[in-house]
Structures are given as C-alpha cells and as structure tokens.
Design a protein around this motif. Structure first.
Motif, short mmCIF file in Angstrom:
data_model
loop_
_atom_site.label_atom_id
_atom_site.label_comp_id
_atom_site.label_asym_id
_atom_site.label_seq_id
_atom_site.Cartn_x
_atom_site.Cartn_y
_atom_site.Cartn_z
N MET A 1 0.85 -1.17 0.00
CA MET A 1 0.00 0.00 0.00
C MET A 1 0.89 1.24 0.00
O MET A 1 1.86 1.33 0.74
N SER A 2 0.55 2.20 -0.84
CA SER A 2 1.36 3.40 -0.97
C SER A 2 1.09 4.37 0.17
O SER A 2 0.09 4.27 0.89
N THR A 3 1.99 5.33 0.29
CA THR A 3 1.83 6.36 1.32
C THR A 3 0.54 7.14 1.10
O THR A 3 -0.16 7.47 2.06
N GLU A 4 0.22 7.42 -0.16
CA GLU A 4 -1.01 8.16 -0.46
C GLU A 4 -2.24 7.39 0.01
O GLU A 4 -3.16 7.96 0.57
N GLU A 5 -2.24 6.08 -0.24
CA GLU A 5 -3.36 5.26 0.18
C GLU A 5 -3.45 5.22 1.70
O GLU A 5 -4.55 5.27 2.26
N ASN A 6 -2.31 5.14 2.37
CA ASN A 6 -2.29 5.14 3.83
C ASN A 6 -2.87 6.43 4.37
O ASN A 6 -3.68 6.42 5.31
N ARG A 7 -2.46 7.55 3.80
CA ARG A 7 -2.96 8.85 4.24
C ARG A 7 -4.46 8.97 4.00
O ARG A 7 -5.20 9.48 4.83
N THR A 8 -4.91 8.51 2.84
CA THR A 8 -6.33 8.56 2.51
C THR A 8 -7.13 7.70 3.48
O THR A 8 -8.17 8.13 4.00
N ASN A 9 -6.64 6.50 3.75
CA ASN A 9 -7.32 5.61 4.68
C ASN A 9 -7.34 6.20 6.09
O ASN A 9 -8.34 6.08 6.80
N GLU A 10 -6.25 6.84 6.48
CA GLU A 10 -6.18 7.46 7.79
C GLU A 10 -7.22 8.59 7.91
O GLU A 10 -7.92 8.71 8.91
N MET A 11 -7.33 9.40 6.86
CA MET A 11 -8.30 10.49 6.86
C MET A 11 -9.72 9.94 6.94
O MET A 11 -10.55 10.42 7.71
N GLU A 12 -10.01 8.91 6.15
CA GLU A 12 -11.33 8.30 6.16
C GLU A 12 -11.66 7.74 7.54
O GLU A 12 -12.79 7.89 8.03
N SER A 13 -10.70 7.10 8.17
CA SER A 13 -10.89 6.54 9.50
C SER A 13 -11.18 7.63 10.52
O SER A 13 -12.09 7.49 11.35
N LEU A 14 -10.42 8.73 10.45
CA LEU A 14 -10.64 9.83 11.38
C LEU A 14 -12.03 10.44 11.20
O LEU A 14 -12.72 10.75 12.18
N VAL A 15 -12.46 10.59 9.96
CA VAL A 15 -13.79 11.15 9.69
C VAL A 15 -14.88 10.21 10.21
O VAL A 15 -15.85 10.66 10.84
N GLU A 16 -14.73 8.93 10.00
CA GLU A 16 -15.71 7.97 10.49
C GLU A 16 -15.78 7.99 12.01
O GLU A 16 -16.87 7.95 12.60
N ASN A 17 -14.61 8.04 12.66
CA ASN A 17 -14.58 8.09 14.12
C ASN A 17 -15.24 9.37 14.63
O ASN A 17 -15.98 9.36 15.62
N PHE A 18 -14.96 10.49 13.94
CA PHE A 18 -15.60 11.75 14.32
C PHE A 18 -17.11 11.63 14.22
O PHE A 18 -17.85 12.02 15.13
N LYS A 19 -17.61 11.10 13.10
CA LYS A 19 -19.04 10.99 12.89
C LYS A 19 -19.70 10.15 13.97
O LYS A 19 -20.77 10.50 14.48
N LEU A 20 -19.05 9.07 14.35
CA LEU A 20 -19.58 8.19 15.39
C LEU A 20 -19.67 8.92 16.73
O LEU A 20 -20.71 8.90 17.39
N GLU A 21 -18.58 9.57 17.12
CA GLU A 21 -18.56 10.27 18.41
C GLU A 21 -19.50 11.48 18.41
O GLU A 21 -20.18 11.74 19.40
N TYR A 22 -19.57 12.19 17.29
CA TYR A 22 -20.45 13.34 17.20
C TYR A 22 -21.92 12.92 17.31
O TYR A 22 -22.73 13.59 17.94
N SER A 23 -22.22 11.79 16.71
CA SER A 23 -23.57 11.24 16.79
C SER A 23 -23.93 10.91 18.24
O SER A 23 -25.03 11.22 18.71
N LYS A 24 -23.00 10.29 18.95
CA LYS A 24 -23.23 9.97 20.37
C LYS A 24 -23.45 11.25 21.17
O LYS A 24 -24.30 11.29 22.07
N PHE A 25 -22.70 12.27 20.84
CA PHE A 25 -22.81 13.54 21.56
C PHE A 25 -24.15 14.21 21.29
O PHE A 25 -24.85 14.63 22.22
N THR A 26 -24.54 14.31 20.02
CA THR A 26 -25.76 15.05 19.68
C THR A 26 -27.03 14.26 19.98
O THR A 26 -28.03 14.84 20.40
#
Length: 65
Positions: A1-26
């Motif tokens: 897996m390339s560095t670009e793919e790793n960075r993209t996957n990391e960003m997607e993971s962070l966004v998903e985690n944010f959405k989950l936690e934000y949902s719990k909060f709201t």
C-alpha cells in the motif's frame, strides 16, 4: 500500500470516528463523546495540513523538473 493510500485511509478513518462520536454527543448527550469528537477534528485538521504541505512540495518539484 502506498503512502497516499495510507494517508487517505487514515483520513477516512478519522472522519468515520468523528461521525460516530459526534452522533453519540448530539443524539445521546454524551459529553465525553463530544470531547472525543473534538479530538478527532483536531487530528483531521493536523493531517489535512500535512497533506496540503506535501501537495505543495510535490507541485513545486514538478514545476522545477
């Protein structure tokens, strides 16, 4: 897996985690989930800045090549 793919996957993971936690909060009023959501947003911000810097650097290298 390339560095670009790793960075993209990391960003997607962070966004998903944010959405989950934000949902719990709201939806459930979980205050700690709000704290975690803010933490994820900060991590997204930092990663986005790093990616912007990488893109700018690559763009400059392409212009000089």
């Amino acid at each position: 897996m390339s560095t670009e793919e790793n960075r993209t996957n990391e960003m997607e993971s962070l966004v998903e985690n944010f959405k989950l936690e934000y949902s719990k909060f709201t939806e459930k009023g979980n205050k700690m989930a709000g704290t975690r959501a803010r933490k994820h947003l900060q991590e997204i911000r930092n990663l986005a800045k790093d990616l912007r810097d990488e893109i700018s650097k690559t763009k400059k290298e392409m212009a000089t090549a």
